[in-house]
Write a protein that holds these residues in place. Structure first.
Motif, PDB file in Angstrom:
ATOM      1  N   VAL A  49      34.728  42.561  33.888  1.00  0.00           N
ATOM      2  CA  VAL A  49      36.019  42.010  33.494  1.00  0.00           C
ATOM      3  C   VAL A  49      36.784  41.708  34.777  1.00  0.00           C
ATOM      4  O   VAL A  49      37.049  42.619  35.570  1.00  0.00           O
ATOM      5  N   VAL A  50      37.114  40.439  35.017  1.00  0.00           N
ATOM      6  CA  VAL A  50      37.887  40.071  36.201  1.00  0.00           C
ATOM      7  C   VAL A  50      39.321  39.815  35.758  1.00  0.00           C
ATOM      8  O   VAL A  50      39.567  39.101  34.781  1.00  0.00           O
ATOM      9  N   VAL A  51      40.274  40.430  36.454  1.00  0.00           N
ATOM     10  CA  VAL A  51      41.687  40.379  36.060  1.00  0.00           C
ATOM     11  C   VAL A  51      42.472  39.711  37.185  1.00  0.00           C
ATOM     12  O   VAL A  51      42.601  40.261  38.287  1.00  0.00           O
ATOM     13  N   LYS A  79      32.535  46.986  34.511  1.00  0.00           N
ATOM     14  CA  LYS A  79      33.112  46.941  35.856  1.00  0.00           C
ATOM     15  C   LYS A  79      34.400  46.130  35.768  1.00  0.00           C
ATOM     16  O   LYS A  79      34.397  44.968  35.333  1.00  0.00           O
ATOM     17  N   TRP A  80      35.506  46.740  36.183  1.00  0.00           N
ATOM     18  CA  TRP A  80      36.815  46.099  36.129  1.00  0.00           C
ATOM     19  C   TRP A  80      37.213  45.692  37.546  1.00  0.00           C
ATOM     20  O   TRP A  80      37.315  46.541  38.441  1.00  0.00           O
ATOM     21  N   TRP A  81      37.464  44.400  37.758  1.00  0.00           N
ATOM     22  CA  TRP A  81      37.822  43.860  39.064  1.00  0.00           C
ATOM     23  C   TRP A  81      39.288  43.453  39.015  1.00  0.00           C
ATOM     24  O   TRP A  81      39.656  42.504  38.324  1.00  0.00           O
ATOM     25  N   LEU A  82      40.133  44.193  39.746  1.00  0.00           N
ATOM     26  CA  LEU A  82      41.583  44.036  39.655  1.00  0.00           C
ATOM     27  C   LEU A  82      42.146  43.363  40.901  1.00  0.00           C
ATOM     28  O   LEU A  82      41.979  43.862  42.020  1.00  0.00           O
ATOM     29  N   LEU A  83      42.844  42.252  40.696  1.00  0.00           N
ATOM     30  CA  LEU A  83      43.422  41.483  41.801  1.00  0.00           C
ATOM     31  C   LEU A  83      44.935  41.677  41.848  1.00  0.00           C
ATOM     32  O   LEU A  83      45.615  41.458  40.847  1.00  0.00           O
ATOM     33  N   PRO A  84      45.510  42.083  42.966  1.00  0.00           N
ATOM     34  CA  PRO A  84      46.971  42.130  43.084  1.00  0.00           C
ATOM     35  C   PRO A  84      47.586  40.741  42.923  1.00  0.00           C
ATOM     36  O   PRO A  84      47.093  39.760  43.493  1.00  0.00           O
ATOM     37  N   VAL A 108      37.335  48.346  40.588  1.00  0.00           N
ATOM     38  CA  VAL A 108      37.351  47.861  41.974  1.00  0.00           C
ATOM     39  C   VAL A 108      38.667  47.130  42.203  1.00  0.00           C
ATOM     40  O   VAL A 108      39.004  46.183  41.477  1.00  0.00           O
ATOM     41  N   ILE A 109      39.412  47.564  43.209  1.00  0.00           N
ATOM     42  CA  ILE A 109      40.691  46.947  43.549  1.00  0.00           C
ATOM     43  C   ILE A 109      40.458  45.938  44.663  1.00  0.00           C
ATOM     44  O   ILE A 109      40.017  46.295  45.762  1.00  0.00           O
ATOM     45  N   LEU A 110      40.760  44.703  44.402  1.00  0.00           N
ATOM     46  CA  LEU A 110      40.473  43.606  45.332  1.00  0.00           C
ATOM     47  C   LEU A 110      41.703  43.314  46.190  1.00  0.00           C
ATOM     48  O   LEU A 110      42.307  42.251  46.111  1.00  0.00           O
ATOM     49  N   SER A 111      42.068  44.270  47.011  1.00  0.00           N
ATOM     50  CA  SER A 111      43.272  44.136  47.833  1.00  0.00           C
ATOM     51  C   SER A 111      43.009  43.435  49.155  1.00  0.00           C
ATOM     52  O   SER A 111      43.942  43.209  49.923  1.00  0.00           O
ATOM     53  N   GLU A 112      41.767  43.081  49.439  1.00  0.00           N
ATOM     54  CA  GLU A 112      41.425  42.343  50.653  1.00  0.00           C
ATOM     55  C   GLU A 112      40.664  41.083  50.274  1.00  0.00           C
ATOM     56  O   GLU A 112      39.885  41.067  49.312  1.00  0.00           O
ATOM     57  N   ALA A 113      40.878  40.035  51.058  1.00  0.00           N
ATOM     58  CA  ALA A 113      40.223  38.755  50.796  1.00  0.00           C
ATOM     59  C   ALA A 113      38.806  38.776  51.360  1.00  0.00           C
ATOM     60  O   ALA A 113      38.504  38.133  52.371  1.00  0.00           O
TER      61      ALA A 113
END
Length: 369
Positions: A49-51, A79-84, A108-113
């Motif tokens: 799941v991409v958010v 798998k949860w992919w969380l974008l700020p 997974v927190i995607l806080s970096e590019a």
């Protein structure tokens, strides 16, 4: 590959305009939407799941909001992919460090590019926001992201496609042809709160739980089926509990009004519906009073929430109304003077109209009591 595309959960949204019972129900429904996503993922056999941003409504939610979000995601083997996003942007020592302390391996927190190979040959390219408003296109960096051995490239971003004009964010603007420019098989976007297809490879998922009177559709997520060399197959899935509907009724008598009420109730689940209703028309004053009384005493109690706007529903007293007031002595004399001013269409006509209506309303209430 199949995955779910979601965005704009805005957990912790306060809903300050509503009474406590409605506010509580709407807030809880946003957490329940996570369960709806998890169940949809299992039903459709997806692993991810991409958010696309704005998971939280603010960058400083209370601990309960974070714990509720994390615990509900971890109920499901996904798998949860969380974008700020712009509401919950990434910064050192901020919200996302608090989330990391509680998140398990499934989040997974995607806080970096930095690109992530989420399955063999499938790369996820995130564009997290590090400020609430960014002047640059946050997706430009996709061009330089290396994805060795990629068979599928999925972009994930939060912002407004240019050409939205006043309806989108003025900052965090994204090039409308970003998917083509950056050789993406799919660009998953957040920020727009309804499902929107920009082009065959670029979509907004909308919010999973609707939060405003803009569209009749309940909240949803997108089921995305990707295969190299073909356009994605994208299917909206309902995830929201509540429906927010706008209605404009032109009513000139009680029969038309009753028909509109019946039509509305037949098309919705009343207890899960919020309605903003605008009434317009010219009708008898007694009809106007009875219609508004029905909305207040009946329809409002059936619905989760009702907001009535009736300034454009004009009520004029008929002969029977005036006759009823005429026998009341001073009230009758006042009604006659007000009606004469209305007929004169002078500068005081609008005030006289409201005064006569109020006089009749109060008389009707006294008579009913």
């Amino acid at each position: 590959m199949k995955f779910l595309h979601s965005a704009d959960w805005q957990l912790g949204k306060p809903y300050g305009r509503f009474e406590p019972d409605v506010r509580s129900a709407l807030s809880e429904a946003r957490f329940d939407a996570i369960d709806a996503l998890g169940k949809a993922g299992l039903e459709h056999g997806v692993g991810h799941v991409v958010v696309a941003g704005d998971i939280f409504d603010t960058e400083g939610p209370p601990d309960r909001t974070i714990v509720q979000a994390v615990s509900r995601m971890l109920r499901y083997p996904l798998k949860w992919w969380l974008l700020p996003g712009n509401h919950d942007f990434a910064r050192n020592g901020g919200l996302w460090d608090r989330v990391r302390q509680r998140a398990g391996k499934g989040i997974v927190i995607l806080s970096e590019a930095a690109p992530h190979e989420i399955e063999t040959g499938v790369w996820l390219l995130p564009a997290p926001l590090v400020h609430r408003h960014n002047l640059e296109d946050p997706t430009e960096q996709f061009d330089s992201m290396e994805t060795p051995g990629a068979t599928l490239r999925i972009g994930l971003a939060h912002g407004s496609i240019r050409d939205f004009g006043s309806q989108g964010e003025t900052k965090n603007q994204i090039a409308p042809d970003r998917a083509r420019r950056s050789n993406l098989d799919y660009l998953a976007l957040g920020d727009w709160h309804g499902v929107l297809k920009v082009d065959g490879r670029t979509w907004y998922a909308g919010t999973p739980e609707t939060d405003r009177f803009q569209r009749d559709e309940p909240g949803s997520a997108l089921l995305v089926d990707l295969e190299a060399g073909r356009e994605p197959t994208v299917t909206p899935l309902r995830t929201g509990r509540f429906q927010w509907v706008l209605r404009d009724w032109l009513v000139n008598d009680r029969a038309v009004f009753d028909a509109e009420c019946a039509r509305l109730l037949a098309s919705i689940d009343p207890s899960a519906t919020l309605v903003q209703l605008t009434l317009a028309g010219i009708t008898g004053l007694s009809d106007r009073v009875s219609m508004l009384r029905h909305l207040e005493d009946d329809l409002a109690h059936r619905l989760r929430y009702l907001d009535v706007r009736s300034d454009d529903l004009v009520g004029r007293p008929g002969d029977e109304d005036l006759a009823a007031l005429a026998v009341e002595g001073v009230l009758g004399a006042a009604a006659a003077k007000l009606n004469a001013r209305i007929d004169g269409a002078g500068p005081d006509a609008a005030i006289a109209k409201r005064a006569l209506e109020r006089l009749f309303v109060e008389y009707s209430r006294e008579d009913r009591a």
